[in-house]
Design a protein around this motif. Structure first.
Motif, PDB file in Angstrom:
ATOM      1  N   THR A 228     -44.480 -36.992  67.933  1.00  0.00           N
ATOM      2  CA  THR A 228     -43.302 -36.139  68.005  1.00  0.00           C
ATOM      3  C   THR A 228     -42.931 -35.902  69.466  1.00  0.00           C
ATOM      4  O   THR A 228     -43.802 -35.702  70.316  1.00  0.00           O
ATOM      5  CB  THR A 228     -43.575 -34.783  67.318  1.00  0.00           C
ATOM      6  OG1 THR A 228     -43.961 -35.029  65.963  1.00  0.00           O
ATOM      7  CG2 THR A 228     -42.346 -33.893  67.352  1.00  0.00           C
ATOM      8  N   SER A 229     -41.651 -35.939  69.760  1.00  0.00           N
ATOM      9  CA  SER A 229     -41.214 -35.716  71.145  1.00  0.00           C
ATOM     10  C   SER A 229     -41.483 -34.268  71.541  1.00  0.00           C
ATOM     11  O   SER A 229     -41.510 -33.374  70.680  1.00  0.00           O
ATOM     12  CB  SER A 229     -39.722 -36.031  71.281  1.00  0.00           C
ATOM     13  OG  SER A 229     -38.950 -35.035  70.637  1.00  0.00           O
ATOM     14  N   GLY A 232     -38.946 -31.990  70.204  1.00  0.00           N
ATOM     15  CA  GLY A 232     -38.764 -32.036  68.762  1.00  0.00           C
ATOM     16  C   GLY A 232     -37.543 -32.814  68.329  1.00  0.00           C
ATOM     17  O   GLY A 232     -37.300 -32.993  67.128  1.00  0.00           O
ATOM     18  N   GLU A 234     -34.896 -36.381  68.599  1.00  0.00           N
ATOM     19  CA  GLU A 234     -35.130 -37.799  68.396  1.00  0.00           C
ATOM     20  C   GLU A 234     -35.487 -38.515  69.700  1.00  0.00           C
ATOM     21  O   GLU A 234     -34.987 -38.178  70.767  1.00  0.00           O
ATOM     22  CB  GLU A 234     -33.887 -38.460  67.788  1.00  0.00           C
ATOM     23  CG  GLU A 234     -33.589 -38.033  66.371  1.00  0.00           C
ATOM     24  CD  GLU A 234     -32.412 -38.787  65.788  1.00  0.00           C
ATOM     25  OE1 GLU A 234     -31.751 -39.547  66.546  1.00  0.00           O
ATOM     26  OE2 GLU A 234     -32.140 -38.630  64.584  1.00  0.00           O
ATOM     27  N   TRP A 235     -36.355 -39.502  69.553  1.00  0.00           N
ATOM     28  CA  TRP A 235     -36.635 -40.400  70.675  1.00  0.00           C
ATOM     29  C   TRP A 235     -35.484 -41.393  70.812  1.00  0.00           C
ATOM     30  O   TRP A 235     -34.888 -41.824  69.819  1.00  0.00           O
ATOM     31  CB  TRP A 235     -37.910 -41.188  70.439  1.00  0.00           C
ATOM     32  CG  TRP A 235     -39.199 -40.447  70.580  1.00  0.00           C
ATOM     33  CD1 TRP A 235     -40.069 -40.124  69.579  1.00  0.00           C
ATOM     34  CD2 TRP A 235     -39.790 -39.961  71.792  1.00  0.00           C
ATOM     35  NE1 TRP A 235     -41.158 -39.461  70.078  1.00  0.00           N
ATOM     36  CE2 TRP A 235     -41.019 -39.352  71.442  1.00  0.00           C
ATOM     37  CE3 TRP A 235     -39.398 -39.970  73.126  1.00  0.00           C
ATOM     38  CZ2 TRP A 235     -41.853 -38.761  72.384  1.00  0.00           C
ATOM     39  CZ3 TRP A 235     -40.233 -39.390  74.069  1.00  0.00           C
ATOM     40  CH2 TRP A 235     -41.439 -38.792  73.708  1.00  0.00           C
ATOM     41  N   ASP A 254     -37.011 -38.776  75.612  1.00  0.00           N
ATOM     42  CA  ASP A 254     -36.839 -37.585  74.793  1.00  0.00           C
ATOM     43  C   ASP A 254     -35.392 -37.131  74.921  1.00  0.00           C
ATOM     44  O   ASP A 254     -34.967 -36.671  75.986  1.00  0.00           O
ATOM     45  CB  ASP A 254     -37.808 -36.497  75.278  1.00  0.00           C
ATOM     46  CG  ASP A 254     -37.746 -35.233  74.427  1.00  0.00           C
ATOM     47  OD1 ASP A 254     -36.785 -35.050  73.660  1.00  0.00           O
ATOM     48  OD2 ASP A 254     -38.685 -34.402  74.540  1.00  0.00           O
TER      49      ASP A 254
END
Length: 365
Positions: A228-229, A232, A234-235, A254
């Motif tokens: 998880t980045s 939180g 999306e990557w 991130d």
């Protein structure tokens, strides 16, 4: 009848003299300030083997009086070419350009790029085999006509433009200057590399969703199990290089914080010593370690392989921009470094992969 005094010359008054002084001062200042207008074209015609462009120098050089410096182009040098445009004091350069043959000695032309763990910027089109380093453009070309040295190392032409004092970010002017010099020096030194096309622009960073990496050399990130980045969110993926470049790169970004975890591959025996120095300067390596191993630090990790008969080094960098903490813990980065190394090895036909263990050694800083 007009009268006057015969035999006496006319002398200007104080107001006229003052005006003349001002006019002369303005003319002298204009002449001085005009120097930046003509001097780039003068330097282009007289320095660096005639490989420079006056227009590009005009974009790069500061608006001040400059002078020609060291110039070994066209001399009997057989390994290193260098030319400079100096400041008026003659002790500092405004622009320095070097082209040097490198095989991998410990003090080669790329050693300064490894003094601190800062990733190069990949702002160049795929047609240019290089990157924007800490001091300016760097181009690396293999020299097919020069073969290998007695230790089997390929000879490479490394072209550098030290533009740190004249620009903050990659520009078309510095890139085209580097390409012109690479082409000219390659011919002068008998490198045999194909001439590089002159690019018209530097590339902007393209942020891709994980599902958009198809056709790039970073597709492996869309197939990996990602942590998880930190934010939180999306990557995203940054895929700036061609898979055949001498240095390749993939970054995991991130989208919430803009922080990246970067994966780079460096090909050639010349990379061994700089990587050893990079690890020794930044990781508290145990005394019983040789310093040339694959291992992990708190912010970076190294893997190794043999590709095309030479060394290859793979680097994972997890440095945050604003403090010393890692973007991701290296325990979470380790499987991604392994996946990156495996993908690169498959693309390049590499063997003898050496991957880091689970131990994370403390940082020196």
């Amino acid at each position: 009848m007009t009268t006057g005094i015969r035999g006496r010359r006319w002398l200007p008054g104080k107001m006229v003299l003052g005006s003349l002084v001002v006019v002369l001062a303005v003319l002298a200042g204009a002449g001085w300030m005009a120097k930046p207008v003509w001097q780039p074209w003068w330097f282009a015609s007289t320095l660096c083997g005639g490989h420079l462009s006056g227009g590009e120098l005009a974009d790069l050089l500061p608006d001040e009086r400059l002078q020609a410096g060291t110039d070994t182009f066209g001399s009997e040098q057989h390994r290193s070419l260098r030319c400079e445009i100096d400041e008026s004091d003659g002790r500092h350069f405004a622009l320095q350009i070097e082209a040097e043959l490198d095989t991998g000695e410990s003090a080669g032309p790329l050693q300064m790029e490894f003094s601190i763990p800062v990733n190069p910027r990949y702002a160049y089109p795929a047609s240019v085999p290089g990157f924007y380093g800490k001091f300016g453009p760097v181009i690396i070309q293999t020299c097919p006509k020069l073969g290998r040295d007695s230790e089997g190392r390929a000879r490479r032409l490394v072209t550098r433009v030290f533009a740190h004092g004249v620009e903050r970010d990659p520009s078309p002017a510095s890139l085209r200057t580097a390409v012109r010099i690479a082409n000219g020096a390659g011919a002068e030194l008998g490198c045999g590399a194909d001439p590089l096309p002159l690019p018209n622009r530097v590339e902007t960073t393209h942020k891709l969703a994980l599902g958009q990496t198809e056709g790039t050399m970073c597709t492996w990130l869309s197939q990996a199990t990602l942590p998880t980045s930190p934010s939180g969110k999306e990557w995203q993926v940054v895929a700036p290089t061609d898979e055949k470049a001498p240095i390749t790169s993939c970054s995991l970004l991130d989208s919430g914080t803009g922080e990246t975890v970067d994966f780079t591959a460096w090909y050639g025996d010349w990379t061994d010593k700089p990587f050893e120095r990079l690890l020794q300067d930044n990781i508290r390596i145990p005394d019983d370690s040789r310093g040339d191993e694959a291992l992990l630090g708190e912010n970076l990790g190294r893997a190794k392989a043999r590709c095309a008969g030479e060394s290859a080094n793979f680097l994972a960098s997890s440095y945050a921009r604003r403090d010393s903490r890692p973007v991701l813990p290296m325990s979470e980065v380790r499987p991604l470094l392994e996946a990156f190394t495996a993908d690169q090895a498959k693309r390049r036909g590499c063997t003898d992969l050496a991957l880091p263990g689970h131990t994370v050694y403390p940082s020196r800083h």
